[in-house]
Design a protein around this motif. Structure first.
Motif, mmCIF file in Angstrom:
data_model
loop_
_atom_site.group_PDB
_atom_site.id
_atom_site.type_symbol
_atom_site.label_atom_id
_atom_site.label_comp_id
_atom_site.label_asym_id
_atom_site.label_seq_id
_atom_site.Cartn_x
_atom_site.Cartn_y
_atom_site.Cartn_z
ATOM 1 N N LEU A 86 41.949 -64.028 84.146
ATOM 2 C CA LEU A 86 41.578 -63.388 85.417
ATOM 3 C C LEU A 86 41.721 -64.373 86.571
ATOM 4 C CD1 LEU A 86 38.416 -61.384 84.286
ATOM 5 C CD2 LEU A 86 40.637 -60.426 84.940
ATOM 6 N N ARG A 87 41.256 -65.573 86.363
ATOM 7 C CA ARG A 87 41.333 -66.589 87.418
ATOM 8 C C ARG A 87 42.782 -66.922 87.740
ATOM 9 N NH1 ARG A 87 40.015 -66.852 91.263
ATOM 10 N NH2 ARG A 87 37.795 -67.041 90.960
ATOM 11 N N SER A 88 43.620 -67.028 86.696
ATOM 12 C CA SER A 88 45.008 -67.446 86.937
ATOM 13 C C SER A 88 45.774 -66.399 87.741
ATOM 14 C CB SER A 88 45.718 -67.729 85.614
ATOM 15 O OG SER A 88 45.932 -66.510 84.919
ATOM 16 N N LEU A 89 45.334 -65.134 87.675
ATOM 17 C CA LEU A 89 46.005 -64.079 88.443
ATOM 18 C C LEU A 89 45.435 -63.950 89.856
ATOM 19 C CD1 LEU A 89 46.172 -61.451 85.589
ATOM 20 C CD2 LEU A 89 48.135 -62.408 86.779
ATOM 21 N N GLU A 90 44.336 -64.666 90.102
ATOM 22 C CA GLU A 90 43.669 -64.599 91.417
ATOM 23 C C GLU A 90 43.342 -63.159 91.793
ATOM 24 O OE1 GLU A 90 42.574 -67.028 93.265
ATOM 25 O OE2 GLU A 90 43.438 -68.673 92.112
ATOM 26 N N LEU A 91 42.915 -62.364 90.820
ATOM 27 C CA LEU A 91 42.688 -60.946 91.095
ATOM 28 C C LEU A 91 41.226 -60.606 91.349
ATOM 29 C CD1 LEU A 91 45.090 -59.189 88.564
ATOM 30 C CD2 LEU A 91 45.366 -59.442 91.016
ATOM 31 N N VAL A 92 40.312 -61.343 90.771
ATOM 32 C CA VAL A 92 38.909 -60.944 90.896
ATOM 33 C C VAL A 92 38.007 -62.107 91.309
ATOM 34 C CG1 VAL A 92 39.193 -59.195 89.102
ATOM 35 C CG2 VAL A 92 38.210 -61.387 88.501
ATOM 36 N N ASP A 93 36.958 -61.758 92.021
ATOM 37 C CA ASP A 93 35.915 -62.734 92.366
ATOM 38 C C ASP A 93 34.621 -62.426 91.627
ATOM 39 O OD1 ASP A 93 37.434 -64.176 94.315
ATOM 40 O OD2 ASP A 93 37.277 -62.401 95.586
ATOM 41 N N TYR A 94 34.560 -61.230 91.010
ATOM 42 C CA TYR A 94 33.327 -60.780 90.359
ATOM 43 C C TYR A 94 33.670 -60.163 89.002
ATOM 44 C CZ TYR A 94 31.422 -61.070 95.088
ATOM 45 O OH TYR A 94 31.033 -61.516 96.328
ATOM 46 N N CYS A 95 32.682 -60.085 88.128
ATOM 47 C CA CYS A 95 32.878 -59.378 86.859
ATOM 48 C C CYS A 95 31.531 -58.858 86.353
ATOM 49 C CB CYS A 95 33.483 -60.329 85.822
ATOM 50 S SG CYS A 95 33.780 -59.541 84.230
ATOM 51 N N ILE A 96 31.506 -57.597 85.948
ATOM 52 C CA ILE A 96 30.293 -57.005 85.368
ATOM 53 C C ILE A 96 30.119 -57.550 83.950
ATOM 54 C CG2 ILE A 96 29.217 -54.835 84.626
ATOM 55 C CD1 ILE A 96 30.937 -53.403 86.768
ATOM 56 N N VAL A 97 28.893 -57.865 83.593
ATOM 57 C CA VAL A 97 28.592 -58.353 82.239
ATOM 58 C C VAL A 97 27.337 -57.642 81.731
ATOM 59 C CG1 VAL A 97 28.051 -60.385 80.839
ATOM 60 C CG2 VAL A 97 29.447 -60.651 82.869
ATOM 61 N N GLY A 98 27.347 -57.305 80.457
ATOM 62 C CA GLY A 98 26.127 -56.777 79.845
ATOM 63 C C GLY A 98 25.775 -55.373 80.272
ATOM 64 N N HIS A 99 26.782 -54.596 80.710
ATOM 65 C CA HIS A 99 26.489 -53.198 81.038
ATOM 66 C C HIS A 99 25.933 -52.502 79.793
ATOM 67 C CE1 HIS A 99 27.028 -49.020 82.121
ATOM 68 N NE2 HIS A 99 27.056 -49.428 83.381
ATOM 69 N N SER A 100 25.035 -51.551 79.996
ATOM 70 C CA SER A 100 24.385 -50.923 78.832
ATOM 71 C C SER A 100 25.404 -50.217 77.927
ATOM 72 C CB SER A 100 23.310 -49.942 79.281
ATOM 73 O OG SER A 100 23.908 -48.851 79.927
ATOM 74 N N GLU A 101 26.511 -49.737 78.531
ATOM 75 C CA GLU A 101 27.528 -49.095 77.678
ATOM 76 C C GLU A 101 28.166 -50.115 76.756
ATOM 77 O OE1 GLU A 101 29.625 -47.259 80.927
ATOM 78 O OE2 GLU A 101 27.875 -45.984 81.241
ATOM 79 N N ARG A 102 28.330 -51.333 77.231
ATOM 80 C CA ARG A 102 28.884 -52.392 76.365
ATOM 81 C C ARG A 102 27.832 -52.842 75.351
ATOM 82 N NH1 ARG A 102 33.882 -53.164 76.811
ATOM 83 N NH2 ARG A 102 33.521 -54.653 75.148
ATOM 84 N N ARG A 103 26.592 -52.887 75.765
ATOM 85 C CA ARG A 103 25.543 -53.271 74.800
ATOM 86 C C ARG A 103 25.450 -52.223 73.706
ATOM 87 N NH1 ARG A 103 21.670 -57.240 77.031
ATOM 88 N NH2 ARG A 103 22.010 -57.541 79.242
ATOM 89 N N THR A 104 25.559 -50.925 74.073
ATOM 90 C CA THR A 104 25.375 -49.851 73.099
ATOM 91 C C THR A 104 26.613 -49.635 72.227
ATOM 92 O OG1 THR A 104 23.954 -48.755 74.693
ATOM 93 C CG2 THR A 104 24.721 -47.407 72.873
#
Ligand code: PGA
Length: 254
Positions: A86-104
């Motif tokens: 993600l960093r190498s593409l310079e596309l994002v400054d933020y990222c969601i982590v631990g969303h309940s859908e991913r936890r479930t």
């Protein structure tokens, strides 16, 4: 003063054409938002649309985030996307982590959340870390215990300097995609509790600078009263972020 943030989590929705249209509609209506209020807008589209969204979002108050990242740095992890990529593409400054859908659905534990947070911070990508209790936990009055565990085990290994890059999203699972929103009082109570945990661990100054977003059936009709609370610094918006007018209306609700 901590930032006001409205982040749209598109989840796994929209064809490319529809996503492009949504993004263009949002950009066309941005002037409706009072940007003198120092509001940060973030769109988190599916991975393949990151570049398209980034092409639109070339203004400083508008940023793009990913919805997920691998907990490992690199190597044989078929299908995964690393923070380094993600960093190498310079596309994002933020990222969601631990969303309940991913936890479930993908068994994302607090330990995995902690590992993903570390990967992101190492690449200068700011994690938006989700926490929140399920309905049975709320009914058993265990919501504070659950959120304290998620925050402690997912984040409190960080130094105060690293913690300064964290954004927290309180998302009661019973409110996500259900149309059943937490009341402004329930949101404020939990946000104040989370801020008190941060203050205890890192001191009051860090706690006061941490943006804590509310998520879960946040929409134009309830955003104002949710955001009016002193410890609610904005929202992580699912369903309502798929409609440009709704997303813009929510961003105008401070
Ligand atoms: P919702 O989703 O706004 O559709 O409830 C919020 C989220 O899951 O981040």
């Amino acid at each position: 003063m901590r930032k006001k943030i409205v982040a749209g989590n598109w989840k796994m929705n929209k064809t490319f054409e529809d996503a492009d249209e949504l993004m263009s509609e949002i950009m066309d209506n941005l002037e409706q938002i009072d940007l003198s209020r120092d509001i940060q807008l973030i769109i988190c589209p599916p991975f393949p649309y990151l570049e398209m969204c980034t092409d639109y979002a070339n203004d400083s108050y508008f940023a793009v985030g990913a919805q997920n990242v691998c907990d490992q740095a690199r190597g044989a992890f078929t299908g995964e996307v690393s923070a380094e990529i993600l960093r190498s593409l310079e596309l994002v400054d933020y990222c969601i982590v631990g969303h309940s859908e991913r936890r479930t659905y993908y068994n994302e534990t607090d330990a995995i959340v902690a590992a993903k947070v570390n990967q992101l911070l190492a690449q200068d990508i700011r994690p938006i870390v989700c926490c929140g209790e399920v309905l049975e936990e709320r009914e058993a009055n265990k919501q504070f215990e659950v959120v304290e565990r998620q925050i402690t085990d997912g984040l409190f290994h960080l130094s105060a300097i690293d913690f300064a890059d964290i954004i927290i999203a309180y998302e009661p699972v019973w409110a996500i995609g259900t149309g059943r929103t937490a009341t402004p009082d329930q949101a404020q109570e939990m946000h104040a509790f989370i801020r008190s945990l941060i203050a205890k661990k890192y001191g009051d100054e860090v706690a006061q600078e941490t943006s804590i977003l509310y998520g879960g059936s946040c929409k134009p009709s309830n955003a104002k009263e949710l955001f009016a609370n002193p410890d609610v610094d904005g929202g992580l918006i699912g369903g309502a972020s798929l409609n440009a007018n709704d997303f813009i209306a929510i961003a105008q609700s401070f």
